[in-house]
Write an enzyme that holds these catalytic residues in place. Sequence first.
Site, PDB file in Angstrom:
ATOM      1  N   TYR A  52       0.817  -1.214   0.000  1.00 36.38           N
ATOM      2  CA  TYR A  52       0.000   0.000   0.000  1.00 36.38           C
ATOM      3  C   TYR A  52       0.853   1.268   0.000  1.00 36.38           C
ATOM      4  O   TYR A  52       1.756   1.428   0.820  1.00 36.38           O
ATOM      5  CB  TYR A  52      -0.896  -0.010   1.226  1.00 36.38           C
ATOM      6  CG  TYR A  52      -2.024   0.989   1.223  1.00 36.38           C
ATOM      7  CD1 TYR A  52      -3.176   0.763   0.487  1.00 36.38           C
ATOM      8  CD2 TYR A  52      -1.956   2.150   1.985  1.00 36.38           C
ATOM      9  CE1 TYR A  52      -4.236   1.665   0.498  1.00 36.38           C
ATOM     10  CE2 TYR A  52      -3.002   3.060   2.013  1.00 36.38           C
ATOM     11  CZ  TYR A  52      -4.140   2.815   1.263  1.00 36.38           C
ATOM     12  OH  TYR A  52      -5.178   3.715   1.283  1.00 36.38           O
ATOM     13  N   SER A 105       1.332  -7.656   2.055  1.00 36.94           N
ATOM     14  CA  SER A 105       0.357  -6.661   2.477  1.00 36.94           C
ATOM     15  C   SER A 105      -0.645  -6.406   1.348  1.00 36.94           C
ATOM     16  O   SER A 105      -1.306  -7.344   0.905  1.00 36.94           O
ATOM     17  CB  SER A 105       1.083  -5.385   2.930  1.00 36.94           C
ATOM     18  OG  SER A 105       0.190  -4.518   3.587  1.00 36.94           O
ATOM     19  N   GLN A 106      -0.758  -5.155   0.848  1.00 31.62           N
ATOM     20  CA  GLN A 106      -1.654  -4.937  -0.293  1.00 31.62           C
ATOM     21  C   GLN A 106      -1.282  -5.863  -1.449  1.00 31.62           C
ATOM     22  O   GLN A 106      -2.153  -6.423  -2.122  1.00 31.62           O
ATOM     23  CB  GLN A 106      -1.584  -3.487  -0.760  1.00 31.62           C
ATOM     24  CG  GLN A 106      -2.393  -3.217  -2.023  1.00 31.62           C
ATOM     25  CD  GLN A 106      -2.209  -1.809  -2.546  1.00 31.62           C
ATOM     26  OE1 GLN A 106      -3.093  -0.983  -2.406  1.00 31.62           O
ATOM     27  NE2 GLN A 106      -1.069  -1.531  -3.155  1.00 31.62           N
ATOM     28  N   ASP A 150       0.461  -8.655  14.276  1.00 29.29           N
ATOM     29  CA  ASP A 150       0.187  -7.746  13.159  1.00 29.29           C
ATOM     30  C   ASP A 150      -1.123  -7.017  13.392  1.00 29.29           C
ATOM     31  O   ASP A 150      -2.207  -7.587  13.241  1.00 29.29           O
ATOM     32  CB  ASP A 150       0.140  -8.542  11.853  1.00 29.29           C
ATOM     33  CG  ASP A 150       0.039  -7.671  10.623  1.00 29.29           C
ATOM     34  OD1 ASP A 150      -0.185  -6.451  10.765  1.00 29.29           O
ATOM     35  OD2 ASP A 150       0.192  -8.211   9.513  1.00 29.29           O
ATOM     36  N   HIS A 171       3.606  -6.170  11.351  1.00 30.27           N
ATOM     37  CA  HIS A 171       3.282  -6.243   9.928  1.00 30.27           C
ATOM     38  C   HIS A 171       4.495  -6.520   9.038  1.00 30.27           C
ATOM     39  O   HIS A 171       4.321  -6.824   7.862  1.00 30.27           O
ATOM     40  CB  HIS A 171       2.581  -4.962   9.489  1.00 30.27           C
ATOM     41  CG  HIS A 171       1.914  -5.071   8.158  1.00 30.27           C
ATOM     42  ND1 HIS A 171       1.058  -6.116   7.835  1.00 30.27           N
ATOM     43  CD2 HIS A 171       1.997  -4.297   7.044  1.00 30.27           C
ATOM     44  CE1 HIS A 171       0.630  -5.966   6.596  1.00 30.27           C
ATOM     45  NE2 HIS A 171       1.182  -4.877   6.092  1.00 30.27           N
TER      46      HIS A 171
END
Length: 325
Positions: A93, A187-188, A273, A303
């Site tokens: 992201y 992540s994203q 996370d 994360h």
Amino acid sequence: MALFDLPLDELHRYRSQSGEPEDFDQFWAKTLAEARSHDLDARFEPVTDTGLSTVDVFDVTFAGYGGHPVKGWFILPAGTVEPLPVVVQFIGYGGGRGLPHTHLLWPAAGFAHFVMDTRGQGSGWGGGDTPDPVGSGPAYPGFMTRGIDDPASYYYRRVFTDAVRAVEAARSHESVDATRTAVVGSSQGGGIAIAVGGLVPGLAAVAPDVPFLCDFPRATTITDRDPYREIGGYLRTHRGRDAAVYRTLAYFDGVHFASRIRSPALFSAALEDETCPPSTVFAAYNACPADDKQIEVYTFNDHEGGGPFQDAVKLRWLPQRLAAG
């Protein structure tokens, strides 16, 4: 930071309450058909001033959602002759494709590597080169609520479509063995990889790390960290729109894409996370029906997840799935 989500044994049993829209498959079939009405027009321009001697780098442009130009990098081990397996990577992201020398892991392992730029992003880190020419109604700062009142206008409809087209662009290159394609991301990027895994048949492997964009009903209520908090910020102002927002998000929930993944899958989660809570990752993992699937768990990480340790796991796992038949 203490563990804050479900215990590990409960995570392995957890199932999302996200409801799948009845027309989920039709929505995505129509979306991709519209995108494919535009010529893919994948162009690979050699880049010779990188200072890199062990790889060949190409500046890529292809037609994504709406025929809009999307950028990427395509990186090959220098002197490639025979078609190679390809690893298609999606970015986290706020980031963009960055510079070629930051993407050397997979070419060093002997694979072709395709990195997709994310439209409209790349000013938080990494540097991006792909605009998003589509506007939206009022949105909370960030990308999570752009066009969120309607699935047809939602930002991630464009991003996920770009990602499917990125796989098609990567497979179109003469140096790629299209039958040996893996999608990866963190992540994203992991959430996008899951979406592609559910939309593109015949992938050799799907490897999402600490994936975002999964189990929206739980994610948006269990953590107050961005980016999920953007949705709460939007609803704090736009009172009474909860049902419409969650209806839109259901078309983009990684849980529903994961339920369509049949390819070998390697997930990872971190139990501390708070950005992508572990229960939301397990919601997607548990929904995945693939016979060949596993999840790596990092108990005391946030994360950042497994970081280079998870890279090492993938360096052992991917070659087995991408080996010639």
